[in-house]
Write a protein that holds these residues in place. Structure first.
Motif, PDB file in Angstrom:
ATOM      1  N   ASP A 189      25.787  61.876  56.464  1.00  0.00           N
ATOM      2  CA  ASP A 189      26.977  62.576  56.965  1.00  0.00           C
ATOM      3  C   ASP A 189      27.757  63.281  55.857  1.00  0.00           C
ATOM      4  O   ASP A 189      28.139  64.429  56.014  1.00  0.00           O
ATOM      5  CB  ASP A 189      27.882  61.610  57.718  1.00  0.00           C
ATOM      6  CG  ASP A 189      27.230  61.123  59.006  1.00  0.00           C
ATOM      7  OD1 ASP A 189      26.482  61.905  59.622  1.00  0.00           O
ATOM      8  OD2 ASP A 189      27.454  59.977  59.379  1.00  0.00           O
ATOM      9  N   GLU A 190      28.023  62.601  54.756  1.00  0.00           N
ATOM     10  CA  GLU A 190      28.677  63.256  53.624  1.00  0.00           C
ATOM     11  C   GLU A 190      27.609  63.527  52.579  1.00  0.00           C
ATOM     12  O   GLU A 190      26.620  62.818  52.501  1.00  0.00           O
ATOM     13  CB  GLU A 190      29.770  62.373  53.013  1.00  0.00           C
ATOM     14  CG  GLU A 190      30.968  62.209  53.923  1.00  0.00           C
ATOM     15  CD  GLU A 190      30.980  60.849  54.609  1.00  0.00           C
ATOM     16  OE1 GLU A 190      30.378  59.907  54.066  1.00  0.00           O
ATOM     17  OE2 GLU A 190      31.571  60.745  55.678  1.00  0.00           O
ATOM     18  N   ARG A 191      27.826  64.510  51.761  1.00  0.00           N
ATOM     19  CA  ARG A 191      26.857  64.847  50.717  1.00  0.00           C
ATOM     20  C   ARG A 191      27.540  64.780  49.358  1.00  0.00           C
ATOM     21  O   ARG A 191      27.947  65.804  48.814  1.00  0.00           O
ATOM     22  CB  ARG A 191      26.251  66.217  50.987  1.00  0.00           C
ATOM     23  CG  ARG A 191      25.360  66.177  52.222  1.00  0.00           C
ATOM     24  CD  ARG A 191      25.027  67.539  52.728  1.00  0.00           C
ATOM     25  NE  ARG A 191      24.231  67.473  53.936  1.00  0.00           N
ATOM     26  CZ  ARG A 191      24.731  67.384  55.153  1.00  0.00           C
ATOM     27  NH1 ARG A 191      26.018  67.324  55.342  1.00  0.00           N
ATOM     28  NH2 ARG A 191      23.939  67.339  56.187  1.00  0.00           N
ATOM     29  N   PRO A 192      27.681  63.555  48.815  1.00  0.00           N
ATOM     30  CA  PRO A 192      28.353  63.421  47.530  1.00  0.00           C
ATOM     31  C   PRO A 192      27.564  64.077  46.400  1.00  0.00           C
ATOM     32  O   PRO A 192      26.337  64.224  46.493  1.00  0.00           O
ATOM     33  CB  PRO A 192      28.438  61.906  47.334  1.00  0.00           C
ATOM     34  CG  PRO A 192      27.342  61.354  48.171  1.00  0.00           C
ATOM     35  CD  PRO A 192      27.196  62.291  49.335  1.00  0.00           C
ATOM     36  N   GLU A 193      28.249  64.446  45.364  1.00  0.00           N
ATOM     37  CA  GLU A 193      27.631  65.106  44.212  1.00  0.00           C
ATOM     38  C   GLU A 193      26.468  64.280  43.659  1.00  0.00           C
ATOM     39  O   GLU A 193      25.456  64.842  43.240  1.00  0.00           O
ATOM     40  CB  GLU A 193      28.675  65.353  43.122  1.00  0.00           C
ATOM     41  CG  GLU A 193      28.143  66.082  41.913  1.00  0.00           C
ATOM     42  CD  GLU A 193      27.526  67.443  42.206  1.00  0.00           C
ATOM     43  OE1 GLU A 193      26.564  67.834  41.514  1.00  0.00           O
ATOM     44  OE2 GLU A 193      28.003  68.124  43.136  1.00  0.00           O
ATOM     45  N   GLU A 194      26.584  62.947  43.661  1.00  0.00           N
ATOM     46  CA  GLU A 194      25.511  62.100  43.134  1.00  0.00           C
ATOM     47  C   GLU A 194      24.207  62.295  43.900  1.00  0.00           C
ATOM     48  O   GLU A 194      23.132  62.282  43.321  1.00  0.00           O
ATOM     49  CB  GLU A 194      25.902  60.612  43.189  1.00  0.00           C
ATOM     50  CG  GLU A 194      27.068  60.243  42.313  1.00  0.00           C
ATOM     51  CD  GLU A 194      28.413  60.331  43.041  1.00  0.00           C
ATOM     52  OE1 GLU A 194      29.389  59.813  42.495  1.00  0.00           O
ATOM     53  OE2 GLU A 194      28.483  60.935  44.145  1.00  0.00           O
ATOM     54  N   LEU A 195      24.291  62.496  45.202  1.00  0.00           N
ATOM     55  CA  LEU A 195      23.105  62.745  46.010  1.00  0.00           C
ATOM     56  C   LEU A 195      22.549  64.135  45.727  1.00  0.00           C
ATOM     57  O   LEU A 195      21.366  64.313  45.490  1.00  0.00           O
ATOM     58  CB  LEU A 195      23.423  62.607  47.503  1.00  0.00           C
ATOM     59  CG  LEU A 195      22.333  63.064  48.481  1.00  0.00           C
ATOM     60  CD1 LEU A 195      21.056  62.256  48.318  1.00  0.00           C
ATOM     61  CD2 LEU A 195      22.844  62.985  49.906  1.00  0.00           C
ATOM     62  N   LEU A 196      23.421  65.116  45.724  1.00  0.00           N
ATOM     63  CA  LEU A 196      22.978  66.498  45.571  1.00  0.00           C
ATOM     64  C   LEU A 196      22.442  66.809  44.178  1.00  0.00           C
ATOM     65  O   LEU A 196      21.623  67.712  44.016  1.00  0.00           O
ATOM     66  CB  LEU A 196      24.118  67.447  45.928  1.00  0.00           C
ATOM     67  CG  LEU A 196      24.606  67.332  47.373  1.00  0.00           C
ATOM     68  CD1 LEU A 196      25.794  68.251  47.605  1.00  0.00           C
ATOM     69  CD2 LEU A 196      23.494  67.632  48.358  1.00  0.00           C
ATOM     70  N   SER A 197      22.883  66.062  43.164  1.00  0.00           N
ATOM     71  CA  SER A 197      22.421  66.337  41.808  1.00  0.00           C
ATOM     72  C   SER A 197      21.280  65.418  41.365  1.00  0.00           C
ATOM     73  O   SER A 197      20.712  65.609  40.298  1.00  0.00           O
ATOM     74  CB  SER A 197      23.588  66.232  40.823  1.00  0.00           C
ATOM     75  OG  SER A 197      24.121  64.936  40.826  1.00  0.00           O
ATOM     76  N   ASP A 237      19.951  54.914  45.048  1.00  0.00           N
ATOM     77  CA  ASP A 237      19.820  54.781  43.594  1.00  0.00           C
ATOM     78  C   ASP A 237      19.498  56.158  43.023  1.00  0.00           C
ATOM     79  O   ASP A 237      18.400  56.679  43.228  1.00  0.00           O
ATOM     80  CB  ASP A 237      18.710  53.785  43.282  1.00  0.00           C
ATOM     81  CG  ASP A 237      18.492  53.559  41.804  1.00  0.00           C
ATOM     82  OD1 ASP A 237      18.982  54.360  40.974  1.00  0.00           O
ATOM     83  OD2 ASP A 237      17.815  52.569  41.468  1.00  0.00           O
ATOM     84  N   THR A 238      20.452  56.744  42.327  1.00  0.00           N
ATOM     85  CA  THR A 238      20.273  58.114  41.816  1.00  0.00           C
ATOM     86  C   THR A 238      19.131  58.208  40.810  1.00  0.00           C
ATOM     87  O   THR A 238      18.516  59.262  40.683  1.00  0.00           O
ATOM     88  CB  THR A 238      21.559  58.647  41.182  1.00  0.00           C
ATOM     89  OG1 THR A 238      21.943  57.796  40.107  1.00  0.00           O
ATOM     90  CG2 THR A 238      22.676  58.738  42.214  1.00  0.00           C
ATOM     91  N   ILE A 298      24.547  53.714  41.856  1.00  0.00           N
ATOM     92  CA  ILE A 298      24.266  53.369  43.250  1.00  0.00           C
ATOM     93  C   ILE A 298      25.364  53.977  44.115  1.00  0.00           C
ATOM     94  O   ILE A 298      26.545  53.769  43.858  1.00  0.00           O
ATOM     95  CB  ILE A 298      24.228  51.840  43.459  1.00  0.00           C
ATOM     96  CG1 ILE A 298      23.188  51.190  42.557  1.00  0.00           C
ATOM     97  CG2 ILE A 298      23.994  51.499  44.916  1.00  0.00           C
ATOM     98  CD1 ILE A 298      21.760  51.582  42.866  1.00  0.00           C
ATOM     99  N   VAL A 299      24.967  54.751  45.107  1.00  0.00           N
ATOM    100  CA  VAL A 299      25.909  55.441  45.984  1.00  0.00           C
ATOM    101  C   VAL A 299      25.678  54.966  47.418  1.00  0.00           C
ATOM    102  O   VAL A 299      24.572  55.105  47.943  1.00  0.00           O
ATOM    103  CB  VAL A 299      25.713  56.975  45.911  1.00  0.00           C
ATOM    104  CG1 VAL A 299      26.687  57.695  46.803  1.00  0.00           C
ATOM    105  CG2 VAL A 299      25.819  57.468  44.479  1.00  0.00           C
ATOM    106  N   PRO A 300      26.706  54.397  48.062  1.00  0.00           N
ATOM    107  CA  PRO A 300      26.539  54.019  49.466  1.00  0.00           C
ATOM    108  C   PRO A 300      26.521  55.267  50.343  1.00  0.00           C
ATOM    109  O   PRO A 300      27.386  56.133  50.221  1.00  0.00           O
ATOM    110  CB  PRO A 300      27.757  53.141  49.757  1.00  0.00           C
ATOM    111  CG  PRO A 300      28.774  53.528  48.749  1.00  0.00           C
ATOM    112  CD  PRO A 300      28.028  54.053  47.544  1.00  0.00           C
ATOM    113  N   LEU A 301      25.504  55.371  51.193  1.00  0.00           N
ATOM    114  CA  LEU A 301      25.376  56.527  52.079  1.00  0.00           C
ATOM    115  C   LEU A 301      25.297  56.064  53.528  1.00  0.00           C
ATOM    116  O   LEU A 301      24.724  55.022  53.833  1.00  0.00           O
ATOM    117  CB  LEU A 301      24.124  57.329  51.740  1.00  0.00           C
ATOM    118  CG  LEU A 301      24.070  57.949  50.345  1.00  0.00           C
ATOM    119  CD1 LEU A 301      22.718  58.620  50.117  1.00  0.00           C
ATOM    120  CD2 LEU A 301      25.195  58.931  50.122  1.00  0.00           C
TER     121      LEU A 301
END
Length: 134
Positions: free
Chosen positions: A103-111, A22-23, A3-6
């Motif tokens: 706003d930010e694009r963490p690796e978890e989102l991009l992958s 949720d990835t 789970i990544v807070p965005l």
């Protein structure tokens, strides 16, 4: 499951959202007329799982494709579309957050996986034959 807070905002920052991504569920792209014209990269979730700030800065466009009632809020100042929401034919409520506004694009989102839907032909659970534009 990760789970990544965005956090996302419109261009002028008058409207923002927070969501727990949720990835394992991933995100989606669709070729229906709405998603195509708005270039949506969506994360479908429950309305209770998204916090929206600055709602007073929004105006809306209501669209009713294929029996769905969809509300497309967008910023009155900069015109950015951060999310849309509505009800499925079975009355299940949903919100589809536009991940392009994060706003930010963490690796978890991009992958994370990105599913593709053939909404143009009302085949929501099937990838479209032509997906080059998605």
């Amino acid at each position: 499951m990760t789970i990544v807070p965005l956090h996302g905002t419109c261009l002028c920052k008058a409207v923002s959202f927070e969501v727990q991504f949720d990835t394992d569920r991933g995100s989606s792209r669709c070729n229906c007329s709405s998603c195509w014209k708005l270039r949506i990269w969506g994360y479908l979730t429950k309305p209770s799982e998204v916090k929206i700030s600055g709602k007073e800065n929004l105006t809306s466009y209501i669209h009713n494709p294929n029996g769905l009632k969809l509300d497309y809020p967008f910023c009155k100042t900069c015109g950015v579309h951060l999310y849309h929401y509505g009800k499925m034919p079975d009355n299940t409520e949903f919100i589809n957050v536009n991940m392009a506004c994060v706003d930010e694009r963490p690796e978890e989102l991009l992958s994370a996986k990105v599913g593709l839907a053939d909404g143009l032909n009302n085949k929501w659970y099937i990838e479209p034959a032509d997906k080059r534009h998605l």
